[in-house]
Design a protein around this motif. Structure first.
Motif, mmCIF file in Angstrom:
data_model
loop_
_atom_site.group_PDB
_atom_site.id
_atom_site.type_symbol
_atom_site.label_atom_id
_atom_site.label_comp_id
_atom_site.label_asym_id
_atom_site.label_seq_id
_atom_site.Cartn_x
_atom_site.Cartn_y
_atom_site.Cartn_z
ATOM 1 N N SER A 4 0.826 -1.205 0.000
ATOM 2 C CA SER A 4 0.000 0.000 0.000
ATOM 3 C C SER A 4 0.860 1.254 0.000
ATOM 4 O O SER A 4 0.518 2.244 -0.627
ATOM 5 C CB SER A 4 -0.936 0.007 1.199
ATOM 6 O OG SER A 4 -0.196 0.004 2.401
ATOM 7 N N LEU A 5 1.995 1.234 0.669
ATOM 8 C CA LEU A 5 2.897 2.375 0.681
ATOM 9 C C LEU A 5 3.524 2.554 -0.697
ATOM 10 O O LEU A 5 3.605 3.646 -1.220
ATOM 11 C CB LEU A 5 3.973 2.187 1.750
ATOM 12 C CG LEU A 5 4.930 3.346 1.961
ATOM 13 C CD1 LEU A 5 4.165 4.617 2.320
ATOM 14 C CD2 LEU A 5 5.911 3.010 3.066
ATOM 15 N N ARG A 6 3.946 1.448 -1.317
ATOM 16 C CA ARG A 6 4.529 1.526 -2.659
ATOM 17 C C ARG A 6 3.486 2.028 -3.654
ATOM 18 O O ARG A 6 3.780 2.844 -4.516
ATOM 19 C CB ARG A 6 5.068 0.170 -3.092
ATOM 20 C CG ARG A 6 5.637 0.225 -4.504
ATOM 21 C CD ARG A 6 6.427 -1.019 -4.850
ATOM 22 N NE ARG A 6 6.783 -1.081 -6.223
ATOM 23 C CZ ARG A 6 7.690 -0.330 -6.825
ATOM 24 N NH1 ARG A 6 8.332 0.574 -6.146
ATOM 25 N NH2 ARG A 6 7.956 -0.474 -8.101
ATOM 26 N N ASP A 41 -1.250 5.495 7.703
ATOM 27 C CA ASP A 41 -2.528 5.125 8.305
ATOM 28 C C ASP A 41 -3.242 4.225 7.294
ATOM 29 O O ASP A 41 -3.997 4.700 6.452
ATOM 30 C CB ASP A 41 -3.339 6.391 8.604
ATOM 31 C CG ASP A 41 -4.694 6.100 9.219
ATOM 32 O OD1 ASP A 41 -5.131 4.928 9.237
ATOM 33 O OD2 ASP A 41 -5.342 7.063 9.681
ATOM 34 N N ASP A 42 -2.966 2.903 7.356
ATOM 35 C CA ASP A 42 -3.555 1.970 6.393
ATOM 36 C C ASP A 42 -5.068 1.895 6.506
ATOM 37 O O ASP A 42 -5.761 1.723 5.506
ATOM 38 C CB ASP A 42 -2.957 0.574 6.566
ATOM 39 C CG ASP A 42 -1.637 0.409 5.838
ATOM 40 O OD1 ASP A 42 -1.389 1.180 4.886
ATOM 41 O OD2 ASP A 42 -0.846 -0.466 6.220
ATOM 42 N N LYS A 45 -6.298 4.889 4.746
ATOM 43 C CA LYS A 45 -5.626 5.032 3.448
ATOM 44 C C LYS A 45 -5.007 6.422 3.276
ATOM 45 O O LYS A 45 -5.207 7.100 2.264
ATOM 46 C CB LYS A 45 -6.597 4.749 2.295
ATOM 47 C CG LYS A 45 -7.276 3.401 2.369
ATOM 48 C CD LYS A 45 -6.295 2.303 2.094
ATOM 49 C CE LYS A 45 -7.038 0.983 1.973
ATOM 50 N NZ LYS A 45 -6.359 -0.120 2.543
ATOM 51 N N ILE A 46 -4.239 6.855 4.278
ATOM 52 C CA ILE A 46 -3.552 8.139 4.234
ATOM 53 C C ILE A 46 -2.080 7.911 4.545
ATOM 54 O O ILE A 46 -1.739 7.241 5.515
ATOM 55 C CB ILE A 46 -4.157 9.146 5.237
ATOM 56 C CG1 ILE A 46 -5.622 9.427 4.890
ATOM 57 C CG2 ILE A 46 -3.348 10.442 5.252
ATOM 58 C CD1 ILE A 46 -6.349 10.262 5.917
ATOM 59 N N HIS A 47 -1.217 8.490 3.709
ATOM 60 C CA HIS A 47 0.230 8.411 3.905
ATOM 61 C C HIS A 47 0.765 9.834 3.920
ATOM 62 O O HIS A 47 0.473 10.609 2.998
ATOM 63 C CB HIS A 47 0.890 7.610 2.782
ATOM 64 C CG HIS A 47 0.389 6.205 2.719
ATOM 65 N ND1 HIS A 47 -0.762 5.860 2.053
ATOM 66 C CD2 HIS A 47 0.873 5.073 3.247
ATOM 67 C CE1 HIS A 47 -0.961 4.559 2.168
ATOM 68 N NE2 HIS A 47 0.014 4.055 2.893
ATOM 69 N N ILE A 48 1.533 10.172 4.948
ATOM 70 C CA ILE A 48 2.066 11.521 5.089
ATOM 71 C C ILE A 48 3.591 11.449 5.146
ATOM 72 O O ILE A 48 4.149 10.775 6.004
ATOM 73 C CB ILE A 48 1.519 12.202 6.364
ATOM 74 C CG1 ILE A 48 -0.006 12.244 6.324
ATOM 75 C CG2 ILE A 48 2.106 13.610 6.508
ATOM 76 C CD1 ILE A 48 -0.651 12.655 7.640
ATOM 77 N N VAL A 68 1.029 14.551 1.199
ATOM 78 C CA VAL A 68 -0.056 13.756 1.770
ATOM 79 C C VAL A 68 -0.764 13.040 0.634
ATOM 80 O O VAL A 68 -1.199 13.664 -0.334
ATOM 81 C CB VAL A 68 -1.064 14.634 2.541
ATOM 82 C CG1 VAL A 68 -2.211 13.788 3.085
ATOM 83 C CG2 VAL A 68 -0.374 15.404 3.659
ATOM 84 N N VAL A 69 -0.880 11.712 0.751
ATOM 85 C CA VAL A 69 -1.556 10.909 -0.258
ATOM 86 C C VAL A 69 -2.714 10.193 0.419
ATOM 87 O O VAL A 69 -2.537 9.533 1.444
ATOM 88 C CB VAL A 69 -0.597 9.873 -0.882
ATOM 89 C CG1 VAL A 69 -1.315 9.023 -1.908
ATOM 90 C CG2 VAL A 69 0.600 10.564 -1.508
ATOM 91 N N SER A 70 -3.921 10.339 -0.156
ATOM 92 C CA SER A 70 -5.094 9.646 0.378
ATOM 93 C C SER A 70 -5.743 8.845 -0.740
ATOM 94 O O SER A 70 -5.571 9.148 -1.921
ATOM 95 C CB SER A 70 -6.090 10.644 0.975
ATOM 96 O OG SER A 70 -6.499 11.584 -0.004
ATOM 97 N N GLN A 71 -6.503 7.826 -0.344
ATOM 98 C CA GLN A 71 -7.161 6.949 -1.313
ATOM 99 C C GLN A 71 -8.615 6.786 -0.919
ATOM 100 O O GLN A 71 -8.926 6.540 0.248
ATOM 101 C CB GLN A 71 -6.462 5.585 -1.319
ATOM 102 C CG GLN A 71 -7.047 4.600 -2.299
ATOM 103 C CD GLN A 71 -6.244 3.318 -2.342
ATOM 104 O OE1 GLN A 71 -5.051 3.355 -2.572
ATOM 105 N NE2 GLN A 71 -6.880 2.195 -2.100
ATOM 106 N N ASP A 72 -9.532 6.904 -1.894
ATOM 107 C CA ASP A 72 -10.947 6.738 -1.590
ATOM 108 C C ASP A 72 -11.341 5.260 -1.656
ATOM 109 O O ASP A 72 -10.520 4.395 -1.963
ATOM 110 C CB ASP A 72 -11.828 7.608 -2.494
ATOM 111 C CG ASP A 72 -11.827 7.202 -3.959
ATOM 112 O OD1 ASP A 72 -11.446 6.050 -4.282
ATOM 113 O OD2 ASP A 72 -12.221 8.030 -4.800
#
Length: 180
Positions: A4-6, A41-42, A45-48, A68-72
């Motif tokens: 998920s991070l990749r 934050d799996d 779905k948020i990566h900072i 900051v990357v988020s996923q819906d």
């Protein structure tokens, strides 16, 4: 790197730069991210990524203080890069098949993968080869390959002679063999 991070890192590389003609080979290159701190934050779905963020993949480079990357729920991702050296987030990538680069900067750069819209806020500039657009807001539509540039935030215009939109288009060189 966790999948998920990749996946988020790959999105950031491909999404933040308005890449209508970006180097295709970059997509198959490894993603490298350096930061002073990473928070994952799996569940949400948020990566900072914070502090001197440097993201590279092939010819693509993104520099910012915070990313900051988020996923819906449908898997679409949204990335926001803020600040950096001189208070600007920056990207740079080689164009496909040309010895030219696409470069952009703004106090904040946002990209929505669902709509394929990239937005640059405050002190925004995008340069492709020798051509350049500047304004307080730049929106690039990756589907239609069109730009909207205004002198006010969020696609507004502010009536004044100062802070106007600036566009520089270099003349294209004609093929010498086509001359009469």
């Amino acid at each position: 790197m966790k999948p998920s991070l990749r996946q988020s890192a790959l999105f950031v590389l491909l999404a933040l730069a308005p890449l209508a003609h970006a180097e295709r080979a970059d997509r198959s290159k490894p993603v490298n991210i350096e930061a002073d701190r990473v928070t994952v934050d799996d569940k949400n779905k948020i990566h900072i990524f914070e502090g001197h963020v440097l993201l590279t993949q092939g010819t693509l480079t993104i520099r910012s203080d915070k990313l900051v990357v988020s996923q819906d729920a449908e898997g679409y991702q949204r990335g926001v890069a803020t600040s950096g050296e001189g208070g600007l987030a920056r990207f740079r990538q080689k164009r496909e098949g040309k010895n030219e680069w696409v470069e952009g900067e703004g106090e904040r750069i946002e990209h929505d993968a669902r709509s394929e819209l990239s937005q640059f806020f405050q002190r925004a500039k995008v340069r492709s080869g020798a051509d350049e657009v500047r304004g307080q807001y730049i929106q690039f539509n990756g589907i239609t390959e069109t730009y909207l540039v205004t002198n006010g935030p969020n696609a507004t215009t502010v009536p004044s002679q100062q802070g106007r939109v600036q566009v520089t288009i270099q003349p294209k060189k004609k093929d010498a063999s086509a001359a009469p």
